[in-house]
Design a protein around this motif. Structure first.
Motif, PDB file in Angstrom:
ATOM      1  N   ALA A 122       0.725   0.720  -6.800  1.00 46.49           N
ATOM      2  CA  ALA A 122       1.562   1.211  -7.886  1.00 46.49           C
ATOM      3  C   ALA A 122       1.152   0.528  -9.176  1.00 46.49           C
ATOM      4  CB  ALA A 122       3.023   0.926  -7.599  1.00 46.49           C
ATOM      5  N   TYR A 123       1.060   1.266 -10.229  1.00 47.25           N
ATOM      6  CA  TYR A 123       0.887   0.695 -11.549  1.00 47.25           C
ATOM      7  C   TYR A 123       1.458   1.681 -12.549  1.00 47.25           C
ATOM      8  CZ  TYR A 123      -3.491   3.351 -12.281  1.00 47.25           C
ATOM      9  OH  TYR A 123      -4.425   4.327 -12.440  1.00 47.25           O
ATOM     10  N   GLN A 164       7.251   6.002  -1.380  1.00 47.95           N
ATOM     11  CA  GLN A 164       5.802   6.272  -1.392  1.00 47.95           C
ATOM     12  C   GLN A 164       5.051   5.484  -0.325  1.00 47.95           C
ATOM     13  OE1 GLN A 164       4.191   6.678  -5.692  1.00 47.95           O
ATOM     14  NE2 GLN A 164       5.898   5.250  -5.822  1.00 47.95           N
ATOM     15  N   VAL A 165       5.748   4.540   0.298  1.00 47.28           N
ATOM     16  CA  VAL A 165       5.099   3.797   1.388  1.00 47.28           C
ATOM     17  C   VAL A 165       5.070   4.694   2.615  1.00 47.28           C
ATOM     18  CG1 VAL A 165       5.206   1.749   2.849  1.00 47.28           C
ATOM     19  CG2 VAL A 165       5.987   1.629   0.482  1.00 47.28           C
ATOM     20  N   PRO A 166       3.894   5.060   3.069  1.00 42.42           N
ATOM     21  CA  PRO A 166       3.825   6.021   4.191  1.00 42.42           C
ATOM     22  C   PRO A 166       4.436   5.444   5.461  1.00 42.42           C
ATOM     23  CG  PRO A 166       1.690   5.828   3.098  1.00 42.42           C
ATOM     24  CD  PRO A 166       2.564   4.745   2.562  1.00 42.42           C
ATOM     25  N   ARG A 186      -2.143  10.692  -3.586  1.00 46.54           N
ATOM     26  CA  ARG A 186      -1.554  11.855  -4.262  1.00 46.54           C
ATOM     27  C   ARG A 186      -1.118  12.911  -3.260  1.00 46.54           C
ATOM     28  NH1 ARG A 186      -5.978  15.724  -5.294  1.00 46.54           N
ATOM     29  NH2 ARG A 186      -7.675  15.026  -3.970  1.00 46.54           N
ATOM     30  N   GLU A 187      -1.888  13.052  -2.194  1.00 47.80           N
ATOM     31  CA  GLU A 187      -1.524  14.074  -1.220  1.00 47.80           C
ATOM     32  C   GLU A 187      -0.237  13.704  -0.492  1.00 47.80           C
ATOM     33  OE1 GLU A 187      -5.387  13.890   0.454  1.00 47.80           O
ATOM     34  OE2 GLU A 187      -5.866  15.946  -0.099  1.00 47.80           O
ATOM     35  N   TYR A 188      -0.088  12.426  -0.208  1.00 50.37           N
ATOM     36  CA  TYR A 188       1.143  11.996   0.453  1.00 50.37           C
ATOM     37  C   TYR A 188       2.337  12.204  -0.481  1.00 50.37           C
ATOM     38  CZ  TYR A 188       4.561   9.215   2.910  1.00 50.37           C
ATOM     39  OH  TYR A 188       5.696   8.827   3.558  1.00 50.37           O
ATOM     40  N   ARG A 237       0.858  -1.182   0.000  1.00 47.81           N
ATOM     41  CA  ARG A 237       0.000   0.000   0.000  1.00 47.81           C
ATOM     42  C   ARG A 237       0.893   1.230   0.000  1.00 47.81           C
ATOM     43  NH1 ARG A 237      -4.301  -2.518  -1.759  1.00 47.81           N
ATOM     44  NH2 ARG A 237      -5.387  -3.775  -0.211  1.00 47.81           N
ATOM     45  N   ILE A 238       0.612   2.107  -0.893  1.00 48.82           N
ATOM     46  CA  ILE A 238       1.427   3.310  -0.976  1.00 48.82           C
ATOM     47  C   ILE A 238       0.538   4.530  -0.802  1.00 48.82           C
ATOM     48  CG2 ILE A 238       3.298   2.342  -2.333  1.00 48.82           C
ATOM     49  CD1 ILE A 238       1.940   3.225  -4.832  1.00 48.82           C
TER      50      ILE A 238
END
Lengths: 241, 570
Positions: free
Chosen positions: A142-143, A239-241, A81-83, A77-78
């Motif tokens: 992700a894609y 991108q992984v929070p 857009r805001e992150y 899980r990534i």
């Protein structure tokens, strides 16, 4: 607040008992029990179809290689857009040029990056994107379209001299991009994208090798910084929070 | 598609690393999974299938046109059984009057399938020439008599693509298992809101036009960065990639699933490097092809329509039969000079049809996507000599264009026959061409499913003023190379003639035997969803509802699980 307080006074034995129960339940659910003489032998990603048929990854001392259990995990899980935008802004600042790139390539691509709109946050929700903007995933994956946009954002931003100067000046406190990258600087750069984490020596060496490569090509020192920062930016797992 | 860092390669690379947790205690791994929240499910059930799902193209007809003109075969296997007539259920003109007629199509294995009259038309093929529309039946499955159980355009339209609100959408399920770069695409303004992916795969939403497809491919089109940035980036590729490889090793040591992230980045970069070609130019070529098909339908002969003499004066009840849906809510009717079919003008078309098919063809041909939902618009730009008020026959307007709505509550029987013969012939020509692309050009028809659906079919009004929502009479058609033979499944029954509002045959559901182990139950959305998922190779969102066919993957063929569609009296 009350719940937090009650947790804080839990005694160690209770915590240990709780963990035991959780693990027991997990063992039952996964079929992973000592009595069955089976154990987890690999983890594979549900997001990774290439893993099919490749799951027999056994520790050398595995007691019974014929009884494998494969624990499967969903795709990572990534962040939405805001992150992602917030990481870009944190790293590269919020100059008009940088913000414009982030806005066009990340923030406005709601369905691709995930992060649905709500009525309290209309500034990042252009009205032209249709109703789907309210249904965008909060747990995106992700894609390629997303990664294509992110790669473009990394390239476009690191192509800005001002953005490179910002990173070097603001985060590393190095006044000029004509100063060559050092190991300490590279470690700091890594921690901007991966807060609280230290890079391995192999990572540091590989990033310093980029600077060496640039130097050997007679590129300005600014480009040494540029391509190190680009490499870190391209790496997808921040991108992984 | 190139994957620069495959899982196998990554594991090989890191196999000797002491930091990698595969060598750690399995219980530690489990704890790590629980603590990190990445351990979602210890089950093989939802693992990606080693076999890709079939490509899924869902063609939606928003508004729900009456299907007895096209794929609602009323007497597919029993031509001798007369229809219980509803005066709005017509599909052609004959001797100046509205009639309903079957067209028997010979089946390869003997016997015939009685399809609506429109199936005797020829449809244009690209370039020149025509082909019998009946060829479209070769790999076609029609499921009729579907009970949607509730009325409403919105809910039923969404149900078609996301039949179970508590589960993922059908296109989302395909996207979850797809390895295509843009797994899910929608040009549908409504269906996009139903999209749901279990893995969080986003759906690319685009307008079905030149700008839309260019925009959709924009993630893979670099901007003009200026200077020599890209040249230097290319020159530095080896050292940058080595840095990324090292970063990947660290990432995967903490999160085994991170290899998927690196693969996606690698795939995206490959597409960026390869470029997406002249998207606009390709789109222009395809849209011109489909527009040409529509033009040739318009200029050709629609049997039973444009080769028949039919005038307002000949009609038995022109005020009702020529009623028009327009801003005055059906208060008007069409009064045409000369032949009534002359309302088909030089500009008559089906909105968005060519554009949607062009976008779909581009994405399918390039292998970019495997789940596409698209809308087909309404028949547009008919030409009326006069529109008169039904109240006093006064002329409301003269020599005007008008559109015909799919939601034909106020569409008189005569105009309805003309509009839908035109619309469905255009649609058939475009579907036939799409099948040809999948089959002849790409060789992937066996690996594809085209579905044509809408929220429901329609209930005809006895007074011929139009038709209403037939939510207990839905129809869907599917085409795939894996569908072995033409087949119509699902039972229907007529409303008794004592029903003064909606009598007769219009496809209302009737029970089907041997379904779900139950006796005597009508087909429902769950059965349709399970049928679609059976073909797509994804998990049905309705495990209790059985599909109406089975797919034998070893022989790439289908077999029916229920009786041939028949007509029942109760």
């Amino acid at each position: 607040m009350k719940k937090l307080s009650s947790v804080s006074v839990l005694s160690a034995p209770i915590l240990a008992l709780t963990l035991t129960v959780i693990l027991t339940l997990a063992s039952v659910l996964t079929g992973c029990t000592k009595t069955a003489n089976r154990s987890i032998t690999s983890i594979r990603s549900l997001a990774d179809d290439s893993s099919n048929g490749q799951t027999q990854i056994l520790p050398e001392n595995h007691p019974n290689p014929n009884e494998n259990i494969v624990v499967e995990v969903n795709g990572t899980r990534i962040g939405t857009r805001e992150y992602v935008a917030s990481v870009f802004e944190n790293v590269f600042g919020e100059s008009a040029e940088v913000s414009a790139i982030i806005d066009i390539l990340v923030v406005k691509n709601i369905t691709i990056f995930g992060g649905s709109c709500d009525n309290y946050n209309t500034s990042k929700c252009p009205l032209t994107t249709g109703r789907a903007r309210f249904d965008a995933s909060e747990t995106p994956a992700a894609y390629p379209p997303r990664e294509g946009l992110r790669v473009r954002a990394c390239e476009e931003i690191t192509n800005l001299d001002s953005a490179i100067s910002y990173v070097v000046g603001e985060h590393l406190d190095i006044p000029s991009v004509s100063t060559e990258p050092s190991e300490v600087a590279v470690r700091k750069l890594y921690s901007i994208f991966y807060p609280g984490q230290d890079p391995s020596s192999e990572v540091v060496d590989s990033l310093l090798a980029i600077a060496t490569d640039a130097k050997q090509r007679s590129y300005p020192t600014k480009d040494s910084w540029r391509f190190i920062i680009l490499t870190l930016c391209l790496s997808p797992d921040w991108q992984v929070p | 598609m190139s994957k620069k860092i495959s899982r196998r390669k990554a594991l090989t690379l890191i196999g000797g690393s002491a930091a990698f947790p595969l060598a750690a205690n399995p219980v530690e791994m489990l704890i790590r999974g629980l603590v990190n929240g990445v351990l979602q499910k210890a089950s093989a059930e939802n693992a990606p299938n080693s076999i890709e799902p079939r490509n899924y193209i869902f063609i939606c007809m928003p508004g729900a046109p009456p299907r007895w003109h096209f794929d609602l075969a009323m007497r597919p296997y029993s031509a001798g059984t007369a229809l219980v007539r509803n005066m709005h259920v017509n599909n052609r003109f004959k001797n100046g009057q509205l009639v309903y007629e079957n067209h028997p199509v010979n089946l390869p294995g003997g016997g015939s399938l009685n399809m609506p009259h429109i199936w005797q038309n020829d449809i244009p093929r690209p370039g020149a020439g025509t082909a019998p529309m009946s060829q479209l039946l070769e790999n076609m499955l029609i499921v009729r008599g579907l009970n949607m159980q509730v009325d409403g355009h919105g809910p039923n339209r969404l149900k078609m693509i996301r039949p179970n609100p508590g589960a993922n959408s059908l296109d989302g399920m395909v996207a979850d298992l797809s390895s295509k770069p843009i797994p899910a695409v929608s040009t549908s303004g409504v269906l996009q809101t139903a999209y749901a992916s279990g893995r969080g795969i986003g759906q690319v939403v685009l307008g079905a036009n030149r700008n839309g497809i260019i925009e959709a491919m924009s993630p893979f089109r670099r901007a003009d960065y200026g200077g020599d940035f890209l040249n230097r980036r290319d020159a530095m590729e080896l050292s940058v990639n080595e840095g990324l490889r090292r970063l990947g090793i660290i990432a995967m040591s903490g999160n085994p699933a991170a290899d998927g992230l690196f693969e996606m980045r690698s795939s995206a970069e490959q597409l960026l490097r390869d470029g997406v070609g002249n998207v606009g130019g390709e789109y222009d070529t395809y849209v011109a092809k489909y527009r040409d098909l529509i033009t040739r339908v318009r200029n050709g002969t629609l049997k039973g329509v444009t080769n028949e003499a039919i005038t307002n004066a000949n009609l038995s009840n022109q005020k009702n039969q020529c009623r028009l849906t327009d801003p005055d809510a059906g208060a008007n009717y069409l009064d045409q000079d000369g032949n009534l079919h002359s309302i088909i003008s030089t500009e008559t078309s089906v909105s968005g049809l060519a554009e949607n098919f062009a976008v779909t063809e581009y994405l399918i041909r390039r292998g970019y996507s495997s789940a596409l939902t698209l809308d087909v618009g309404i028949p547009t730009k008919f030409r009326a000599s006069r529109i008169k008020k039904r109240s006093d026959d006064s002329v409301k307007s003269s020599d005007v264009n008008f559109n015909y709505t799919t939601d034909e509550h106020a569409g008189g029987s005569a105009v309805s026959v003309i509009a839908w013969n035109f619309y469905f012939t255009c649609l058939a020509a475009c579907i036939r061409e799409m099948i040809d692309v999948l089959d002849t050009d790409l060789g992937i028809f066996n690996e594809s499913l085209i579905q044509l659906g809408s929220e429901f079919s329609r209930i005809p009004r006895n007074d011929q003023l139009g038709s209403d929502h037939g939510w207990m009479a839905n129809v869907t058609s599917m085409w795939s190379g894996v569908i072995s033979e033409p087949k119509v499944l699902g039972n229907i029954r007529p409303e008794p003639v004592s029903n003064t509002q909606r009598q007769g045959d219009w496809g209302k559901n009737a029970p089907v035997a041997e379904l779900d182990g139950l006796d005597e139950r009508e087909l429902q959305m769950g059965n349709l969803a399970s049928t679609v998922t059976e073909i797509l190779r994804v998990e049905s969102p309705f495990s209790n509802n059985q599909p109406v066919i089975s797919v034998d993957e070893s022989t790439s063929s289908t077999s029916q699980r229920i009786e041939d569609g028949r007509e029942r009296n109760s």
